[in-house]
Scaffold this motif. Structure first.
Motif, PDB file in Angstrom:
ATOM      1  N   SER A 138       0.742  -1.227   0.106  1.00  5.58           N
ATOM      2  CA  SER A 138       0.115   0.093   0.073  1.00  5.58           C
ATOM      3  C   SER A 138       0.846   1.267  -0.004  1.00  5.58           C
ATOM      4  O   SER A 138       0.370   2.435  -0.296  1.00  5.58           O
ATOM      5  N   TRP A 142       3.320   2.721  -7.944  1.00  4.65           N
ATOM      6  CA  TRP A 142       3.524   1.691  -9.185  1.00  4.65           C
ATOM      7  C   TRP A 142       3.807   2.671 -10.419  1.00  4.65           C
ATOM      8  O   TRP A 142       2.578   3.271 -10.692  1.00  4.65           O
ATOM      9  N   ILE A 187      -1.019   3.994  -6.225  1.00 11.58           N
ATOM     10  CA  ILE A 187      -0.716   3.793  -5.017  1.00 11.58           C
ATOM     11  C   ILE A 187      -1.977   3.502  -4.247  1.00 11.58           C
ATOM     12  O   ILE A 187      -2.680   4.541  -4.013  1.00 11.58           O
ATOM     13  N   LYS A 188      -1.890   2.543  -3.434  1.00 18.25           N
ATOM     14  CA  LYS A 188      -3.137   2.122  -2.541  1.00 18.25           C
ATOM     15  C   LYS A 188      -4.307   2.336  -3.655  1.00 18.25           C
ATOM     16  O   LYS A 188      -4.383   1.448  -4.413  1.00 18.25           O
ATOM     17  N   THR A 318      -3.745  -2.801  -6.702  1.00 15.26           N
ATOM     18  CA  THR A 318      -2.462  -2.677  -5.728  1.00 15.26           C
ATOM     19  C   THR A 318      -2.332  -3.968  -4.775  1.00 15.26           C
ATOM     20  O   THR A 318      -1.194  -4.304  -4.377  1.00 15.26           O
TER      21      THR A 318
END
Length: 338
Positions: A138, A142, A187-188, A318
């Motif tokens: 988390s 990416w 992200i997350k 994710t």
């Protein structure tokens, strides 16, 4: 008045019209200045109508031959129906029958595309999975680039068309009409970007770092808290502009170094969840075979599609990383799909 061999299409239409008006064949011959026998022959042939098609008895397929076809289909992926039946020494079967038989035991599919993985690649993928097995994904950002063209993938311009309707015209342009390079991160449950790379700019180490400075750092990263920056892990693939010494040193000066910069195994797009995001966006912007007339219009479509991707979809991507790592280890570094 000489006898000619064939009637033109215009003359045939006139003959039909004169017959409907009640004219005799002799009168029609005089009107068209054609031989009477030619007119009579055309009228007689028209009245006879089409000959009925004689159905030829179809070759029966035995149970033994069916088993041979099934084995051949398994051994010869992507082969044509003719090649499969010929390999079984089964001849005289029409294409419609071959396809009907194969539909009961197989499906028409495209070959899957995957990166070439040698032994070294697989070992590095396993080492990567072991290294990050206990990572809190988390906290990983990416990132990746995607190029979108005006025309989109060729194979996507297909779909159902009603009977009697014509297929729409599709423009055919070199290099898909040109395209736009897009960068984004996830992200997350949050989408970072997308950001557009300036048209005509080739991403080398210097231009890549300048691009990150103008977009990612100024528009997103600087707004985050100190604790967030401390824990965030930055992921990028091994493209030359990403993995060069210049880019690595530049990111280090920004505080993204050592454990904060994720190492990435070679030939591993299947491990990056943002690749799935690109698929979602492309399915949306190219649905129904849509094409675009300008780079700005396709970019606006990308932005609109990205806005429609909700946080739950991103979170699903994710959170899939734990299972991806386990799959890599289970397959001994092999390809896991997306």
């Amino acid at each position: 008045m000489g006898q000619k061999k064939d009637l033109t299409g215009s003359e045939k239409s006139k003959i039909v019209r004169y017959l409907a008006e009640g004219c005799s064949s002799l009168k029609i011959a005089k009107l068209l200045k054609r031989d009477h026998r030619t007119i009579k022959r055309f009228i007689q042939n028209s009245q006879q109508g089409r000959k009925k098609r004689v159905e030829k008895p179809r070759r029966k397929i035995t149970a033994h031959e069916l088993r041979k076809v099934k084995r051949a289909a398994a051994k010869m992926p992507l082969a044509t129906s003719l090649a499969i039946f010929q390999s079984c020494n089964i001849t005289g079967v029409p294409k419609s029958t071959r396809c009907a038989i194969l539909r009961d035991m197989a499906k028409v599919r495209k070959a899957e595309r995957r990166p070439p993985l040698n032994k070294t690649h697989k070992l590095k993928r396993q080492d990567w999975a072991k290294k990050y097995l206990k990572t809190d994904f988390s906290k990983v950002l990416w990132t990746d680039e995607m190029r979108v063209s005006l025309d989109g993938p060729d194979g996507w311009a297909r779909g159902w068309i009603g009977k009697g309707q014509r297929a729409p015209v599709r423009l055919r342009r070199q290099q898909g009409g040109g395209g736009v390079l897009v960068w984004a991160g996830i992200i997350k449950d949050e989408l970072v970007g997308p950001f557009r790379v300036e048209d005509g700019v080739k991403l080398n180490s210097q231009s890549y770092c300048q691009f990150l400075e103008d977009t990612f750092f100024k528009q997103w990263y600087r707004k985050k808290s100190a604790s967030f920056k401390k824990n965030m892990i930055f992921m990028q693939d091994n493209a030359p502009s990403h993995a060069s010494k210049y880019s690595t040193a530049w990111l280090a000066r920004k505080g993204i170094k050592e454990e904060k910069l994720m190492t990435w195994p070679p030939c591993s797009p299947d491990l990056n969840p943002i690749e799935n995001l690109w698929s979602i966006i492309k399915c949306e912007i190219y649905k129904e075979g849509k094409q675009y007339t300008s780079l700005n219009s396709v970019w606006e479509a990308v932005v609109a599609a990205a806005r429609n991707v909700d946080g739950e979809q991103i979170k699903t991507l994710t959170e899939s990383m734990d299972s991806r790592l386990l799959s890599v280890l289970a397959k001994k570094g092999g390809y896991i799909g997306r």
